[in-house]
Design a protein around this motif. Structure first.
Motif, PDB file in Angstrom:
ATOM      1  N   LEU A  68      72.138  86.000  28.207  1.00 35.08           N
ATOM      2  CA  LEU A  68      71.613  85.679  26.872  1.00 35.08           C
ATOM      3  C   LEU A  68      72.566  84.716  26.154  1.00 35.08           C
ATOM      4  O   LEU A  68      72.139  83.708  25.573  1.00 35.08           O
ATOM      5  N   GLU A  69      73.841  85.020  26.245  1.00 38.07           N
ATOM      6  CA  GLU A  69      74.829  84.198  25.543  1.00 38.07           C
ATOM      7  C   GLU A  69      74.865  82.779  26.117  1.00 38.07           C
ATOM      8  O   GLU A  69      74.985  81.804  25.376  1.00 38.07           O
ATOM      9  N   LYS A  70      74.725  82.675  27.459  1.00 42.23           N
ATOM     10  CA  LYS A  70      74.843  81.352  28.097  1.00 42.23           C
ATOM     11  C   LYS A  70      73.527  80.588  28.124  1.00 42.23           C
ATOM     12  O   LYS A  70      73.469  79.482  28.648  1.00 42.23           O
ATOM     13  N   TYR A  71      72.450  81.199  27.606  1.00 43.05           N
ATOM     14  CA  TYR A  71      71.164  80.521  27.691  1.00 43.05           C
ATOM     15  C   TYR A  71      71.235  79.204  26.899  1.00 43.05           C
ATOM     16  O   TYR A  71      71.652  79.198  25.736  1.00 43.05           O
ATOM     17  N   PRO A  72      70.846  78.070  27.531  1.00 40.98           N
ATOM     18  CA  PRO A  72      70.983  76.776  26.826  1.00 40.98           C
ATOM     19  C   PRO A  72      70.055  76.674  25.601  1.00 40.98           C
ATOM     20  O   PRO A  72      68.937  77.175  25.630  1.00 40.98           O
ATOM     21  N   ARG A  73      70.555  76.024  24.533  1.00 38.34           N
ATOM     22  CA  ARG A  73      69.756  75.903  23.299  1.00 38.34           C
ATOM     23  C   ARG A  73      69.837  74.481  22.715  1.00 38.34           C
ATOM     24  O   ARG A  73      70.309  74.300  21.592  1.00 38.34           O
ATOM     25  N   PRO A  74      69.351  73.493  23.460  1.00 41.17           N
ATOM     26  CA  PRO A  74      69.448  72.094  22.983  1.00 41.17           C
ATOM     27  C   PRO A  74      68.296  71.750  22.040  1.00 41.17           C
ATOM     28  O   PRO A  74      67.397  70.974  22.384  1.00 41.17           O
ATOM     29  N   ILE A  75      68.348  72.268  20.818  1.00 41.86           N
ATOM     30  CA  ILE A  75      67.154  72.219  19.967  1.00 41.86           C
ATOM     31  C   ILE A  75      66.768  70.798  19.534  1.00 41.86           C
ATOM     32  O   ILE A  75      65.576  70.488  19.415  1.00 41.86           O
ATOM     33  N   GLU A  76      67.786  69.920  19.361  1.00 46.36           N
ATOM     34  CA  GLU A  76      67.414  68.552  18.936  1.00 46.36           C
ATOM     35  C   GLU A  76      66.652  67.823  20.037  1.00 46.36           C
ATOM     36  O   GLU A  76      65.641  67.154  19.787  1.00 46.36           O
ATOM     37  N   GLN A  77      67.165  67.994  21.256  1.00 48.73           N
ATOM     38  CA  GLN A  77      66.500  67.375  22.411  1.00 48.73           C
ATOM     39  C   GLN A  77      65.078  67.946  22.567  1.00 48.73           C
ATOM     40  O   GLN A  77      64.123  67.215  22.816  1.00 48.73           O
TER      41      GLN A  77
END
Ligand code: AMP
Length: 281
Positions: A68-77
């Protein structure tokens, strides 16, 4: 595209559209969007007047805190990608918006709860159904789009829809792969180039079974696929099974018209899943 962060604002936005008989489609995701997600969104665009993509990394479906912690979160992209395919609404709630304190959820998923993904990720499908049901209630979509990539999840969502009698049509979309055959996944960004090469062996093993099933028989081609996986010390297989697509019960030889080969494995500490349909006739 509108970005909406609260349930009430999303409901208020969608209701007048529903009143005008607009068809609403929902594509639930956890973000880190790739062409697999985009194929669901394009399918949704082709069938619906209004497409809502949700991005929510749902904590209740993670049985491993570091995943969960390492899940990627590139929201702008992600936002730019959604804009580029003319998605209508991005629903981007935070955890507090989606969950109250001490919420309890349990539905009877039968054997799906304890087989394959259910066995290796205890509680995972309860978390998935919990959040998908919330999204169904908020968006009230006419159609909802899911990927065959998560084969067992599709079965679980179908069961949720049956049990809770949700008036939604599910559309299951095929798996998008890289040119070399790797099933696209948000978790692939955590793999090194070496890991990405190792990961190709998962789809290679599935293809060996699919191609060999008719000519050599299922058990022989499964042995060949197992040997390929055993030869790669960087792959830790959790399960690799050939099953009936409606029950997920394992079979040893071809039975019926179509089977599904399911695999889950760790590479460089990243858990990957894939599957392929196998024609027996
Ligand atoms: P996720 O963001 O991983 O929860 O995925 C959101 C939706 O996209 C799920 O319905 C997945 O099954 C689907 N999906 C993920 N990867 C792929 C892929 N490679 N091809 C098609 N659909 C996919």
């Amino acid at each position: 595209m509108k970005t909406i962060r609260t349930k009430s604002a999303l409901k208020a936005y969608l209701q007048p559209l529903r009143d005008k008989n607009k068809t609403i489609g929902l594509v639930p995701t956890m973000g880190a969007l790739h062409p697999g997600h985009l194929s669901l969104l394009r399918n949704a665009k082709s069938r619906c007047d209004i497409v809502v993509c949700s991005i929510f990394v749902n904590p209740t479906q993670f049985n491993d805190a570091s995943d969960l912690e390492k899940y990627p979160r590139p929201i702008e992209q992600d936002t730019a990608l959604l804009e580029s395919i003319s998605c209508d609404v991005l629903f981007l709630p935070d955890v507090e918006e989606m969950y109250g304190e001490n919420e309890h959820w349990h539905i009877d998923l039968g054997s799906l709860e304890t087989m394959w993904e259910g066995a290796f990720r205890p509680g995972h499908f309860q978390g998935v159904t919990q959040v998908v049901y919330k999204l169904f209630q908020i968006v009230q979509p006419h159609y909802a789009f899911f990927g065959q990539k998560d084969f067992q999840q599709c079965m679980v969502v179908r069961r949720l829809v049956d049990i809770m009698q949700v008036p939604v049509r599910l559309v299951i979309c095929p798996i998008e792969r890289s040119r070399e055959g790797l099933a696209l996944s948000s978790r692939n960004v955590r793999l090194s180039d070496h890991g990405l090469r190792d990961a190709l062996d998962l789809s290679k093993a599935l293809r060996l079974v699919r191609h060999g099933a008719k000519e050599q028989g299922l058990s022989k081609s499964k042995l060949a696929a197992n040997a390929l996986l055993d030869e790669n010390p960087n792959i830790q297989v959790e399960y690799f099974a050939i099953c009936k697509p409606d029950t997920l019960l394992e079979v040893k030889e071809c039975e019926g018209e179509q089977l599904v080969a399911l695999i889950a494995a760790y590479i460089e500490g990243v858990r990957l899943i894939d599957n392929m349909l196998i024609d027996c006739q």
